[in-house]
Write a protein that holds these residues in place. Structure first.
Motif, PDB file in Angstrom:
ATOM      1  N   ARG A  53       0.814  -1.222   0.000  1.00 38.60           N
ATOM      2  CA  ARG A  53       0.000   0.000   0.000  1.00 38.60           C
ATOM      3  C   ARG A  53       0.856   1.285   0.000  1.00 38.60           C
ATOM      4  N   ILE A  54       2.118   1.144   0.024  1.00 43.06           N
ATOM      5  CA  ILE A  54       3.025   2.318   0.039  1.00 43.06           C
ATOM      6  C   ILE A  54       3.226   2.804  -1.397  1.00 43.06           C
ATOM      7  N   SER A  55       2.915   4.037  -1.625  1.00 44.02           N
ATOM      8  CA  SER A  55       3.066   4.621  -2.975  1.00 44.02           C
ATOM      9  C   SER A  55       4.409   5.340  -3.106  1.00 44.02           C
ATOM     10  N   ARG A  56       4.724   5.701  -4.306  1.00 43.73           N
ATOM     11  CA  ARG A  56       5.963   6.455  -4.556  1.00 43.73           C
ATOM     12  C   ARG A  56       5.923   7.818  -3.867  1.00 43.73           C
ATOM     13  N   LEU A  57       4.723   8.399  -3.813  1.00 41.25           N
ATOM     14  CA  LEU A  57       4.577   9.693  -3.149  1.00 41.25           C
ATOM     15  C   LEU A  57       4.857   9.574  -1.654  1.00 41.25           C
ATOM     16  N   ASP A  58       4.423   8.452  -1.066  1.00 43.04           N
ATOM     17  CA  ASP A  58       4.693   8.228   0.353  1.00 43.04           C
ATOM     18  C   ASP A  58       6.196   8.108   0.621  1.00 43.04           C
ATOM     19  N   VAL A  59       6.844   7.444  -0.297  1.00 44.66           N
ATOM     20  CA  VAL A  59       8.305   7.294  -0.149  1.00 44.66           C
ATOM     21  C   VAL A  59       9.001   8.649  -0.233  1.00 44.66           C
ATOM     22  N   ARG A  60       8.561   9.465  -1.187  1.00 44.84           N
ATOM     23  CA  ARG A  60       9.175  10.783  -1.336  1.00 44.84           C
ATOM     24  C   ARG A  60       8.931  11.650  -0.101  1.00 44.84           C
ATOM     25  N   GLU A  61       7.720  11.613   0.456  1.00 43.84           N
ATOM     26  CA  GLU A  61       7.417  12.372   1.658  1.00 43.84           C
ATOM     27  C   GLU A  61       8.251  11.886   2.842  1.00 43.84           C
ATOM     28  N   SER A  62       8.420  10.595   2.937  1.00 45.50           N
ATOM     29  CA  SER A  62       9.257  10.042   4.012  1.00 45.50           C
ATOM     30  C   SER A  62      10.714  10.464   3.846  1.00 45.50           C
ATOM     31  N   THR A  63      11.168  10.485   2.586  1.00 44.21           N
ATOM     32  CA  THR A  63      12.543  10.924   2.319  1.00 44.21           C
ATOM     33  C   THR A  63      12.748  12.366   2.741  1.00 44.21           C
ATOM     34  N   LYS A  64      11.765  13.236   2.439  1.00 43.75           N
ATOM     35  CA  LYS A  64      11.862  14.647   2.815  1.00 43.75           C
ATOM     36  C   LYS A  64      11.919  14.808   4.332  1.00 43.75           C
ATOM     37  N   LYS A  65      11.031  14.073   5.040  1.00 43.66           N
ATOM     38  CA  LYS A  65      11.024  14.157   6.498  1.00 43.66           C
ATOM     39  C   LYS A  65      12.348  13.680   7.091  1.00 43.66           C
ATOM     40  N   TYR A  66      12.848  12.596   6.537  1.00 44.98           N
ATOM     41  CA  TYR A  66      14.119  12.071   7.039  1.00 44.98           C
ATOM     42  C   TYR A  66      15.266  13.044   6.733  1.00 44.98           C
ATOM     43  N   TRP A  67      15.196  13.656   5.574  1.00 44.78           N
ATOM     44  CA  TRP A  67      16.214  14.651   5.199  1.00 44.78           C
ATOM     45  C   TRP A  67      16.207  15.844   6.162  1.00 44.78           C
ATOM     46  N   THR A  68      15.003  16.289   6.535  1.00 49.18           N
ATOM     47  CA  THR A  68      14.892  17.389   7.496  1.00 49.18           C
ATOM     48  C   THR A  68      15.493  16.989   8.841  1.00 49.18           C
ATOM     49  N   PHE A  69      15.183  15.785   9.277  1.00 46.89           N
ATOM     50  CA  PHE A  69      15.711  15.286  10.551  1.00 46.89           C
ATOM     51  C   PHE A  69      17.242  15.197  10.504  1.00 46.89           C
ATOM     52  N   ILE A  70      17.757  14.588   9.448  1.00 45.33           N
ATOM     53  CA  ILE A  70      19.201  14.407   9.309  1.00 45.33           C
ATOM     54  C   ILE A  70      19.914  15.758   9.211  1.00 45.33           C
ATOM     55  N   ARG A  71      19.337  16.700   8.469  1.00 42.39           N
ATOM     56  CA  ARG A  71      19.986  17.996   8.272  1.00 42.39           C
ATOM     57  C   ARG A  71      20.084  18.757   9.593  1.00 42.39           C
ATOM     58  N   GLU A  72      19.035  18.698  10.422  1.00 39.53           N
ATOM     59  CA  GLU A  72      19.086  19.369  11.719  1.00 39.53           C
ATOM     60  C   GLU A  72      20.200  18.800  12.580  1.00 39.53           C
ATOM     61  N   ARG A  73      20.296  17.459  12.608  1.00 38.67           N
ATOM     62  CA  ARG A  73      21.368  16.833  13.382  1.00 38.67           C
ATOM     63  C   ARG A  73      22.744  17.155  12.803  1.00 38.67           C
ATOM     64  N   PHE A  74      22.785  17.157  11.490  1.00 38.37           N
ATOM     65  CA  PHE A  74      24.059  17.443  10.818  1.00 38.37           C
ATOM     66  C   PHE A  74      24.538  18.865  11.129  1.00 38.37           C
ATOM     67  N   GLU A  75      23.629  19.830  11.047  1.00 38.01           N
ATOM     68  CA  GLU A  75      24.019  21.211  11.308  1.00 38.01           C
ATOM     69  C   GLU A  75      24.454  21.393  12.754  1.00 38.01           C
ATOM     70  N   HIS A  76      23.815  20.693  13.681  1.00 31.17           N
ATOM     71  CA  HIS A  76      24.213  20.765  15.081  1.00 31.17           C
ATOM     72  C   HIS A  76      25.637  20.210  15.268  1.00 31.17           C
ATOM     73  N   LEU A  77      25.904  19.073  14.652  1.00 33.93           N
ATOM     74  CA  LEU A  77      27.239  18.495  14.746  1.00 33.93           C
ATOM     75  C   LEU A  77      28.287  19.321  13.996  1.00 33.93           C
ATOM     76  N   PHE A  78      27.845  19.885  12.893  1.00 28.89           N
ATOM     77  CA  PHE A  78      28.802  20.650  12.094  1.00 28.89           C
ATOM     78  C   PHE A  78      29.228  21.938  12.804  1.00 28.89           C
ATOM     79  N   ARG A  79      28.335  22.545  13.576  1.00 29.23           N
ATOM     80  CA  ARG A  79      28.698  23.735  14.328  1.00 29.23           C
ATOM     81  C   ARG A  79      29.805  23.403  15.337  1.00 29.23           C
ATOM     82  N   LYS A  80      29.712  22.241  15.960  1.00 30.85           N
ATOM     83  CA  LYS A  80      30.766  21.813  16.871  1.00 30.85           C
ATOM     84  C   LYS A  80      32.067  21.566  16.108  1.00 30.85           C
ATOM     85  N   MET A  81      31.932  20.937  14.951  1.00 26.14           N
ATOM     86  CA  MET A  81      33.117  20.679  14.143  1.00 26.14           C
ATOM     87  C   MET A  81      33.741  21.999  13.659  1.00 26.14           C
ATOM     88  N   GLU A  82      32.897  22.966  13.319  1.00 28.07           N
ATOM     89  CA  GLU A  82      33.390  24.270  12.875  1.00 28.07           C
ATOM     90  C   GLU A  82      34.182  24.947  13.985  1.00 28.07           C
TER      91      GLU A  82
END
Length: 212
Positions: A53-82
């Protein structure tokens, strides 16, 4: 607001902030590309499960949400690295000097020393100008001496000629010749005066006779 790191830029040949920004963009692009690869793998798996029952649109929406989550964590870690990069890795310690700056450490001077050196430079410049003027005056005097020397040369040549003439006339003493010339000149002057007096007297007599 980032702190300018001018000495680090001079030391490394690039600004640390630029280096950090390029690392940030590179990591972010890598994460984004990695999520797209994961998304494509999930879509291929879904194609093998038509009943899902999972459509391609559902996958894309999940990818966007995961990207938002990962980017927030990445920016937090990157500030420490900076912070780590700017304060430790790309930071030049105060005791480290560039090759062209070591001379300033070896020959450091204060404002008082600078003023003293400036006064010495001004004094040397004044002394140099005075020496230039004196040199020019000496050169001018040398030119005058050359002219006088040339005139003296002419006089010596004239004396040599006179001495030769005296020797040809049997007089070997040049001083006696000069005495003789002076006496002859005086005699000639006396004779010229007598002739002039006689001429004036004769002229007066002729004038008187014409008047009678």
């Amino acid at each position: 607001m980032s702190i300018p790191m001018c000495y680090e830029t001079q030391f490394f040949g690039f600004t640390p902030q630029t280096c950090i920004f390029r690392l940030y963009v590179s990591f972010q692009d890598y994460l984004f590309d990695l999520l797209l690869v994961v998304e494509n793998v999930i879509l291929k798996k879904l194609e093998k499960c038509p009943s899902s029952r999972i459509s391609r649109l559902d996958v894309r929406e999940s990818t966007k949400k995961y990207w938002t989550f990962i980017r927030e964590r990445f920016e937090h870690l990157f500030r420490k690295m900076e912070t780590c990069f700017l304060k430790v890795i790309l930071n030049v310690p105060r005791n480290v000097l560039l090759k062209e700056d070591k001379i300033h450490a070896e020959y450091s001077y204060s404002k008082e020393k600078f003023d003293t050196l400036q006064s010495e430079v001004n004094a040397l410049q004044g002394q140099y100008k005075a020496e230039v003027c004196a040199t020019q005056a000496l050169l001018a005097e040398l030119e005058e001496q050359k002219v006088v020397q040339a005139e003296l040369g002419k006089i010596l040549t004239w004396f040599d000629g006179m001495d030769k003439i005296c020797r040809e006339h049997g007089n070997t003493d040049l001083s006696e010749s000069f005495v003789f010339m002076v006496q002859t000149s005086k005699n000639l002057q006396g004779t010229m005066r007598e002739i002039d007096e006689k001429y004036q007297k004769l002229k007066f007599d002729v004038t008187c006779k014409k008047a009678v």
